[in-house]
Write a protein that holds these residues in place. Structure first.
Motif, PDB file in Angstrom:
ATOM      1  N   HIS A   1      45.138   0.196  37.200  1.00 16.18           N
ATOM      2  CA  HIS A   1      44.571   0.088  35.856  1.00 16.18           C
ATOM      3  C   HIS A   1      45.207   1.120  34.931  1.00 16.18           C
ATOM      4  O   HIS A   1      45.136   2.323  35.181  1.00 16.18           O
ATOM      5  CB  HIS A   1      43.062   0.323  35.911  1.00 16.18           C
ATOM      6  CG  HIS A   1      42.328  -0.693  36.743  1.00 16.18           C
ATOM      7  ND1 HIS A   1      42.123  -1.986  36.309  1.00 16.18           N
ATOM      8  CD2 HIS A   1      41.748  -0.619  37.964  1.00 16.18           C
ATOM      9  CE1 HIS A   1      41.443  -2.649  37.236  1.00 16.18           C
ATOM     10  NE2 HIS A   1      41.207  -1.857  38.258  1.00 16.18           N
TER      11      HIS A   1
ATOM     12  N   GLU B   1      48.404  -2.850  35.681  1.00 13.07           N
ATOM     13  CA  GLU B   1      47.465  -3.846  35.173  1.00 13.07           C
ATOM     14  C   GLU B   1      46.937  -3.289  33.862  1.00 13.07           C
ATOM     15  O   GLU B   1      46.240  -2.283  33.848  1.00 13.07           O
ATOM     16  CB  GLU B   1      46.304  -4.101  36.145  1.00 13.07           C
ATOM     17  CG  GLU B   1      45.331  -5.151  35.597  1.00 13.07           C
ATOM     18  CD  GLU B   1      44.132  -5.430  36.507  1.00 13.07           C
ATOM     19  OE1 GLU B   1      43.866  -4.628  37.423  1.00 13.07           O
ATOM     20  OE2 GLU B   1      43.448  -6.436  36.254  1.00 13.07           O
TER      21      GLU B   1
ATOM     22  N   SER C   1      45.468  -8.122  31.625  1.00 14.86           N
ATOM     23  CA  SER C   1      44.151  -8.565  32.081  1.00 14.86           C
ATOM     24  C   SER C   1      43.120  -8.378  30.986  1.00 14.86           C
ATOM     25  O   SER C   1      43.146  -7.379  30.265  1.00 14.86           O
ATOM     26  CB  SER C   1      43.703  -7.763  33.305  1.00 14.86           C
ATOM     27  OG  SER C   1      44.411  -8.162  34.455  1.00 14.86           O
TER      28      SER C   1
ATOM     29  N   HIS D   1      39.299  -7.720  30.728  1.00 13.78           N
ATOM     30  CA  HIS D   1      38.016  -7.398  31.356  1.00 13.78           C
ATOM     31  C   HIS D   1      36.946  -7.314  30.272  1.00 13.78           C
ATOM     32  O   HIS D   1      35.795  -7.628  30.521  1.00 13.78           O
ATOM     33  CB  HIS D   1      38.074  -6.067  32.099  1.00 13.78           C
ATOM     34  CG  HIS D   1      39.120  -5.986  33.176  1.00 13.78           C
ATOM     35  ND1 HIS D   1      40.333  -5.369  32.989  1.00 13.78           N
ATOM     36  CD2 HIS D   1      39.142  -6.469  34.440  1.00 13.78           C
ATOM     37  CE1 HIS D   1      41.053  -5.468  34.112  1.00 13.78           C
ATOM     38  NE2 HIS D   1      40.360  -6.133  35.000  1.00 13.78           N
TER      39      HIS D   1
ATOM     40  N   HIS E   1      43.842 -12.560  36.953  1.00 14.88           N
ATOM     41  CA  HIS E   1      42.541 -13.221  37.231  1.00 14.88           C
ATOM     42  C   HIS E   1      41.963 -13.999  36.039  1.00 14.88           C
ATOM     43  O   HIS E   1      41.016 -13.577  35.403  1.00 14.88           O
ATOM     44  CB  HIS E   1      41.508 -12.215  37.733  1.00 14.88           C
ATOM     45  CG  HIS E   1      41.444 -10.889  37.006  1.00 14.88           C
ATOM     46  ND1 HIS E   1      41.201 -10.775  35.657  1.00 14.88           N
ATOM     47  CD2 HIS E   1      41.598  -9.629  37.460  1.00 14.88           C
ATOM     48  CE1 HIS E   1      41.195  -9.507  35.331  1.00 14.88           C
ATOM     49  NE2 HIS E   1      41.441  -8.787  36.408  1.00 14.88           N
TER      50      HIS E   1
HETATM   51 ZN   LIG Z   1      41.489  -6.701  36.835  1.00 18.05          ZN
END
Ligand SMILES: [Zn+2]
Ligand SMILES: [Zn+2]
Length: 266
Positions: A41, A83, A109, A111, A158
Motif C-alpha cells: 500500500h 498498490e 485500487s 478502497h 480487486h
Molecule cells: Zn487493495
C-alpha cells in the motif's frame, strides 16, 4: 504447468501484514512460482490519512526490502511495484510517487468511496447499515472508471471489492461494469484476478465470473494476485483462479517490466 506471476503482495510496512519480502520470496519458490511482484500500500500525501499503509519516509526502506529479496533469491523474478489508492484529486501525488523509484507497475485500487470510508475496512462495517449497496457499487465503479482513465496504472486491483463482506446490490450493475471495462480497454489497463476474495465473507475471487466474462469479451488483459498479507498466502488458490480464467476464455496474462507490458501463456 507454468504459473502466472503473483503480482499482489504486501510487507509489514503497511502495518497489517506480516513477514519480510525474503519470506514471501522463499514461499513463492516453495509453491513453484517463477515470478512475483511486491505491491504494498503506497503512502498518501498526508501520513495521517489512515493507519494501514507505509509512511512517506518509509518508501526507500520498502524498496530496499524488495531489493534484498531480489539479491537473496536471484532464481526468482521479483518485480517492484505499489498498490496505489486512487481517489479523485490524488493524480498529481500519484505522478510524484511514480518518479521516485524505477517501478515495474502500479496497481490502481479503489478502497475509498468517500474521503473517509474505505469499504473493505472491517472497522467501518457499520457504515453499510445506512447505504444501499447499489449506490456503493455505483460510486465504486465510477471511481474505478476514473482510475483507469488517468492512465496512471498498469493494473486495476480487486475490481469488485465492495462485495468483500457479502453485500450485494439488488439491481443489475452490468452498465457500471461495461463503462469501467471500456475505459480499462481504452487506456491499456489490465485487471487482476485477486484470490483474496476467497478468504473473505464473499467467498469469491475478485472479480466475479460475470465481470471477468465481460472483460474477456472486450479484450481487457489480466494479471493474477494473491493479495498476500502473510508469506503463506503467496500463490494461494491460483489453481482456482487459473481455472476461472480458462473457463472464461483467457489463455494469456500480463507481465510488467519498467511499466512495459508483455504477455505470456498460462
Ligand atoms: Zn487493495
Ligand atoms: Zn492490505
Amino acid at each position: 504447468m507454468i504459473w502466472p506471476p503473483d503480482y499482489h503482495m504486501h510487507t509489514p510496512l503497511c502495518r497489517h501484514a506480516v513477514g519480510e519480502p525474503v519470506d514471501y520470496a522463499r514461499h513463492a519458490l516453495e509453491v513453484g512460482l517463477t515470478e512475483i511482484g511486491f505491491s504494498d500500500h503506497s503512502p498518501m500525501q498526508r501520513d495521517d490519512f489512515d493507519d494501514w499503509r507505509m509512511r512517506n519516509d518509509q518508501l526507500d526502506e520498502y524498496v530496499e526490502k524488495v531489493r534484498r529479496a531480489q539479491r537473496e533469491f536471484p532464481q526468482l523474478t521479483i518485480r517492484l511495484a505499489l498498490e496505489v489508492d486512487y481517489l479523485p484529486g490524488h493524480e498529481s501525488w500519484i505522478r510524484d510517487l511514480a518518479v521516485r523509484h524505477p517501478w515495474d507497475y502500479f496497481i490502481g485500487s479503489v478502497h475509498y468511496v468517500s474521503e473517509t470510508w474505505d469499504v473493505d475496512n472491517p472497522n467501518k462495517l457499520s457504515q453499510w447499515k445506512n447505504r444501499d449497496p447499489f449506490e456503493v457499487w455505483t460510486t465504486y465503479f465510477e471511481r474505478l472508471t476514473l482510475a483507469a482513465e488517468t492512465g496512471l496504472f498498469e493494473i486495476i486491483g480487486h475490481t469488485d471489492l465492495p462485495k468483500k463482506f457479502g453485500h450485494r446490490p439488488a439491481r443489475d450493475c452490468t452498465p457500471l461494469y461495461e463503462k469501467f471495462l471500456n475505459a480499462a480497454k481504452k487506456h491499456g489497463c489490465a485487471i487482476e484476478l485477486n484470490t483474496a476474495g476467497l478468504r473473505k465473507d464473499c467467498r469469491e475471487i475478485y472479480p466475479s465470473r460475470d465481470i471477468l466474462q465481460l472483460a474477456f469479451q472486450k479484450g481487457v488483459p489480466i494479471t493474477f494476485g494473491s493479495d498476500s498479507h502473510a508469506p503463506g498466502e503467496v500463490g494461494l488458490n491460483f489453481t482456482e483462479a487459473i481455472q476461472l480464467a480458462h473457463e472464461v476464455g483467457y489463455r494469456e496474462s500480463c507481465r510488467f517490466i519498467a511499466r512495459k507490458r508483455s504477455v505470456a501463456n498460462f
